[in-house]
Design a protein around this motif. Structure first.
Motif, PDB file in Angstrom:
ATOM      1  N   PRO A  97       0.806  -1.217   0.000  1.00 59.15           N
ATOM      2  CA  PRO A  97       0.000   0.000   0.000  1.00 59.15           C
ATOM      3  C   PRO A  97       0.845   1.276   0.000  1.00 59.15           C
ATOM      4  O   PRO A  97       0.309   2.365   0.168  1.00 59.15           O
ATOM      5  CB  PRO A  97      -0.770  -0.117   1.316  1.00 59.15           C
ATOM      6  CG  PRO A  97       0.214  -0.776   2.232  1.00 59.15           C
ATOM      7  CD  PRO A  97       1.019  -1.725   1.368  1.00 59.15           C
ATOM      8  N   SER A  98       2.153   1.135  -0.172  1.00 63.60           N
ATOM      9  CA  SER A  98       3.047   2.292  -0.049  1.00 63.60           C
ATOM     10  C   SER A  98       3.228   3.043  -1.359  1.00 63.60           C
ATOM     11  O   SER A  98       3.574   4.235  -1.335  1.00 63.60           O
ATOM     12  CB  SER A  98       4.415   1.837   0.475  1.00 63.60           C
ATOM     13  OG  SER A  98       4.910   0.746  -0.276  1.00 63.60           O
ATOM     14  N   TYR A 124      -3.293   9.078   1.307  1.00 60.37           N
ATOM     15  CA  TYR A 124      -3.928   8.397   2.436  1.00 60.37           C
ATOM     16  C   TYR A 124      -4.969   9.266   3.133  1.00 60.37           C
ATOM     17  O   TYR A 124      -5.750   8.761   3.944  1.00 60.37           O
ATOM     18  CB  TYR A 124      -2.865   7.962   3.444  1.00 60.37           C
ATOM     19  CG  TYR A 124      -1.795   7.097   2.844  1.00 60.37           C
ATOM     20  CD1 TYR A 124      -2.067   5.785   2.465  1.00 60.37           C
ATOM     21  CD2 TYR A 124      -0.510   7.592   2.626  1.00 60.37           C
ATOM     22  CE1 TYR A 124      -1.088   4.989   1.889  1.00 60.37           C
ATOM     23  CE2 TYR A 124       0.473   6.806   2.051  1.00 60.37           C
ATOM     24  CZ  TYR A 124       0.182   5.515   1.679  1.00 60.37           C
ATOM     25  OH  TYR A 124       1.157   4.732   1.107  1.00 60.37           O
ATOM     26  N   LYS A 149      -8.598   5.323   1.066  1.00 60.71           N
ATOM     27  CA  LYS A 149      -8.567   4.445   2.238  1.00 60.71           C
ATOM     28  C   LYS A 149      -9.526   3.273   2.059  1.00 60.71           C
ATOM     29  O   LYS A 149      -9.200   2.123   2.402  1.00 60.71           O
ATOM     30  CB  LYS A 149      -8.906   5.239   3.501  1.00 60.71           C
ATOM     31  CG  LYS A 149      -7.804   6.159   3.972  1.00 60.71           C
ATOM     32  CD  LYS A 149      -8.119   6.824   5.299  1.00 60.71           C
ATOM     33  CE  LYS A 149      -9.115   7.942   5.149  1.00 60.71           C
ATOM     34  NZ  LYS A 149      -9.258   8.728   6.402  1.00 60.71           N
ATOM     35  N   MET A 177       6.169   5.053   4.338  1.00 63.56           N
ATOM     36  CA  MET A 177       4.852   5.632   4.561  1.00 63.56           C
ATOM     37  C   MET A 177       4.842   6.560   5.778  1.00 63.56           C
ATOM     38  O   MET A 177       4.094   7.542   5.815  1.00 63.56           O
ATOM     39  CB  MET A 177       3.820   4.520   4.760  1.00 63.56           C
ATOM     40  CG  MET A 177       3.668   3.587   3.571  1.00 63.56           C
ATOM     41  SD  MET A 177       2.679   2.119   3.949  1.00 63.56           S
ATOM     42  CE  MET A 177       1.064   2.847   4.196  1.00 63.56           C
ATOM     43  N   GLU A 182      -1.405  11.391   7.948  1.00 60.88           N
ATOM     44  CA  GLU A 182      -2.480  10.697   7.238  1.00 60.88           C
ATOM     45  C   GLU A 182      -2.138   9.223   7.043  1.00 60.88           C
ATOM     46  O   GLU A 182      -3.004   8.350   7.197  1.00 60.88           O
ATOM     47  CB  GLU A 182      -2.728  11.381   5.896  1.00 60.88           C
ATOM     48  CG  GLU A 182      -3.275  12.800   6.038  1.00 60.88           C
ATOM     49  CD  GLU A 182      -3.274  13.559   4.724  1.00 60.88           C
ATOM     50  OE1 GLU A 182      -2.546  13.124   3.797  1.00 60.88           O
ATOM     51  OE2 GLU A 182      -3.978  14.577   4.619  1.00 60.88           O
ATOM     52  N   ALA A 183      -0.881   8.936   6.724  1.00 63.46           N
ATOM     53  CA  ALA A 183      -0.469   7.537   6.568  1.00 63.46           C
ATOM     54  C   ALA A 183      -0.513   6.795   7.897  1.00 63.46           C
ATOM     55  O   ALA A 183      -0.901   5.621   7.951  1.00 63.46           O
ATOM     56  CB  ALA A 183       0.939   7.473   5.971  1.00 63.46           C
ATOM     57  N   PHE A 238      -4.025   5.958   8.592  1.00 62.83           N
ATOM     58  CA  PHE A 238      -4.433   4.866   7.706  1.00 62.83           C
ATOM     59  C   PHE A 238      -3.928   3.521   8.219  1.00 62.83           C
ATOM     60  O   PHE A 238      -4.672   2.531   8.269  1.00 62.83           O
ATOM     61  CB  PHE A 238      -3.927   5.105   6.286  1.00 62.83           C
ATOM     62  CG  PHE A 238      -3.899   3.872   5.444  1.00 62.83           C
ATOM     63  CD1 PHE A 238      -5.071   3.321   4.954  1.00 62.83           C
ATOM     64  CD2 PHE A 238      -2.695   3.226   5.167  1.00 62.83           C
ATOM     65  CE1 PHE A 238      -5.054   2.158   4.195  1.00 62.83           C
ATOM     66  CE2 PHE A 238      -2.667   2.061   4.416  1.00 62.83           C
ATOM     67  CZ  PHE A 238      -3.854   1.531   3.919  1.00 62.83           C
TER      68      PHE A 238
END
Length: 638
Positions: free
Chosen positions: A250-251, A289, A295, A322, A346-347, A350
């Motif tokens: 997801p990075s 993110y 998300k 991230m 934000e990351a 998430f």
């Protein structure tokens, strides 16, 4: 085809509400393409998020790839979702979305972000596909909570499916999922590994990325077969009582035109500002993110593999990249957060949400962080302020111990601290000890090629290195090929060198890893208290002159202790005195210098009796023979 797009929707008002607030974590049930019936007529429903599109048309082999004939309908609720039903479509039909943007007259053909199947690269279209499958792993699924628990033995075999084995008689082609399933499951069972971790199987356009440049976040790559073929592979491993972990990325994602980047003529999934949206190391895009719909997409992807493919764990790639806004960036190349710091707020939010949702929804599943910095509480629960992962890769341990092992044994006494430093922080996280693919690629050479000395010493060093990993607190991970001492650096584009097993040194280290797994799993002292000081105590960490360390692994519930002795020089030590707490017979359960492992055969005739005089502040002692470049384990039951 005469059939036009008809108004149809699988989405409810609740779906739209959750989607917009960033709380819809099973979007794969509604978004993408679905083979359904409308008014008794079979066909396909399409649903795609493209809020800045002027038009979205379905183009595919069913309409000769027309870009105008099948336009989807924009929902009127402001969600930015386009949808519709086309009659007559069937499983296997290939399609894309032809998107015309509201900006700059931009138009492009895009694969479906939620597609379950793709054409085989280098083709890039999505395919209509159902995920029906009759699973046979109920016994495993009902027991995996115990197999995946923190107090269970976890020995992970990391595998790249495209290069574990190949078909040399068939132009050296890949094995399919079904072809590899039986042989991989049998091999892991025979070798004693408890888990298999697969490098990313998600669809990706570029072979040399090893899967880490993913685009099909809901589709196993078609290089090796269909979704059902991959289900068979997982099912087979489960039937052999082997857990399956997937690498998940997801990075970042690649900029290939058919993928997520600039999806509707705008930066929809990625940050628009390159200081946030461009990854300098991998030349790829970074997810936004902070956007709720992104998300939804990512967490839905994580849950998808757990739901539909019965996956037992996710190893999250690139977590460090991230967490930090300045990761691999120079001054002036990154934007600070709202507080002026370098943390990607934000990351972080998430990641916490991801882990919370996974552990809330699945009993017995684990998440693993590839995180290489000193970020605190990576594997602590979110309610305590942690990131919520189940485990963290111990990259510090890996770097230190490999650095130590590459030193000539003559000089190791000057580097003794690298061997013991990890115990300062060994229980600060729930650690996995990794010798992964990253250590045997990109010019780093194989594990054994890093080790000094002639062939005999290299293999002795490799065996004592593995013994140290298996006795050190933490779960274990070994990349394929290391278990039999492959000399050549890993090549993703060819098979492992299985022919080496014809040589006694290679077959010897393979036998040793098999026996090491057996000893590990059969002795609770080596795994039951992996995550606390209750399961470990030093006997002697300070014999740097002889490059010897000794410690005890303990399992109070099992009333068992295992004494672990390591000699990192090629000089055997006889009548070496070691203090112990328990009087009586200590059984020698493993000796890495045994002749069957290509060792010299120095040992202790199977056991040692304690002496009544103490050592190392212990009431009793053993006088043992410690083989050259070797590890010896003794067990005591009390």
């Amino acid at each position: 085809m005469e059939n036009k797009v008809q108004t149809f929707s699988l989405l409810t008002e609740d779906d739209i509400h959750l989607f917009r607030e960033g709380s819809h974590f099973r979007l794969y049930e509604k978004m993408g393409s679905k083979l359904v019936s409308k008014d008794g007529v079979d066909g396909a429903y399409f649903c795609v998020w493209a809020p800045n599109a002027k038009s979205v048309c379905v183009t595919g082999d069913f309409n000769s790839w027309s870009r105008q004939s099948h336009p989807l309908i924009l929902r009127s609720d402001g969600s930015g979702i386009w949808e519709g039903f086309i009659a007559g479509l069937k499983q296997g039909d290939a399609y894309k979305y032809f998107i015309t943007s509201n900006f700059n007259n931009y138009s492009v053909e895009k694969a479906d972000p939620y597609a379950f199947h793709f054409e085989t690269p280098k083709k890039t279209a999505s395919k209509l596909w159902k995920l029906d499958y009759s699973w046979s792993d109920s016994v495993w699924m009902n027991s995996r909570k115990q197999k995946n628990a923190n107090n269970a033995p976890i020995s992970i075999y990391e595998v790249h499916l495209g290069s574990w084995r190949r078909k040399p008689e068939d132009n050296d082609r890949y094995l399919t999922y079904t072809e590899i399933a039986d042989s991989l499951a049998d091999y892991c069972r025979d070798m004693g590994f408890t888990h298999v971790e697969l490098l990313p199987v998600m669809e990706h356009p570029f072979d040399p990325s090893w899967g880490y440049q993913s685009l099909g976040y809901f589709a196993p790559t078609s290089r090796f077969g269909t979704p059902q073929d991959f289900m068979y592979l997982v099912d087979k491993l489960h039937r052999e009582k082997i857990a399956v972990i997937l690498d998940w990325v997801p990075s970042h994602f690649p900029f290939d035109e058919h993928g997520l980047a600039f999806f509707d003529g705008t930066c929809l999934y990625e940050h628009a500002d390159k200081r946030q949206g461009f990854h300098p190391d991998w030349k790829s895009a970074i997810f936004n993110y902070g956007r709720n719909e992104v998300k939804d997409f990512l967490i839905s992807s994580a849950l998808f593999w757990l739901d539909k493919y019965h996956i037992d764990g996710l190893r999250v790639d690139g977590v460090a990249s991230m967490l930090y806004l300045d990761y691999s960036r120079k001054e002036g190349e990154w934007l600070a957060n709202k507080y002026g710091g370098k943390e990607n707020l934000e990351a972080i939010e998430f990641i916490k949400r991801l882990n919370h949702v996974v552990y809330e929804n699945y009993d017995g599943v684990q998440t693993y962080a590839e995180e290489s910095t000193s970020w605190p509480m990576v594997s602590k629960p979110t309610y305590l302020g942690g990131l919520g992962f189940g485990y963290k890769w111990n990259m510090g341990w890996m770097n230190d111990v490999l650095s130590y092992m590459q030193v000539d044994p003559v000089f190791r006494k000057y580097h003794h601290g690298k061997l013991t430093f990890s115990f300062i922080y060994a229980f600060s996280e729930n650690f996995v000890l990794p010798f992964s693919h990253d250590e045997v690629a990109n010019g780093k050479g194989s594990l054994i090629s890093k080790l000094p000395g002639d062939k005999w010493r290299q293999f002795a060093n490799l065996r004592v290195l593995f013994a140290y990993m298996y006795s050190h607190p933490g779960k274990k991970l070994l990349f394929m090929g290391g278990e039999f001492g492959q000399f050549k650096e890993w090549d993703f584009n060819g098979s492992l060198d299985w022919h080496l097993l014809a040589y006694p040194e290679n077959s010897g280290v393979k036998k040793f890893v098999r026996d090491l797994n057996s000893v590990y799993k059969q002795n609770p002292a080596l795994f039951e208290n992996d995550l606390s000081w209750e399961g470990f105590s030093w006997v002697d960490a300070n014999d740097s002159d002889n490059s010897i360390i000794t410690f005890i692994r303990k399992a109070p519930k099992a009333k068992e202790a295992v004494l672990c002795i390591f000699n990192f020089t090629p000089i055997p030590r006889h009548n070496y005195k070691i203090g112990v707490d328990y009087k009586g017979k200590w059984e020698e359960i493993l000796n890495s210098d045994a002749k069957e492992y290509f060792g010299s055969g120095v040992g202790n005739l199977g056991f040692k009796e304690t002496k009544d005089f103490g050592a190392h502040a212990k009431p009793y002692s053993l006088e043992v023979s410690i083989p050259p470049l070797a590890a010896v384990f003794f067990r005591y039951k009390y």
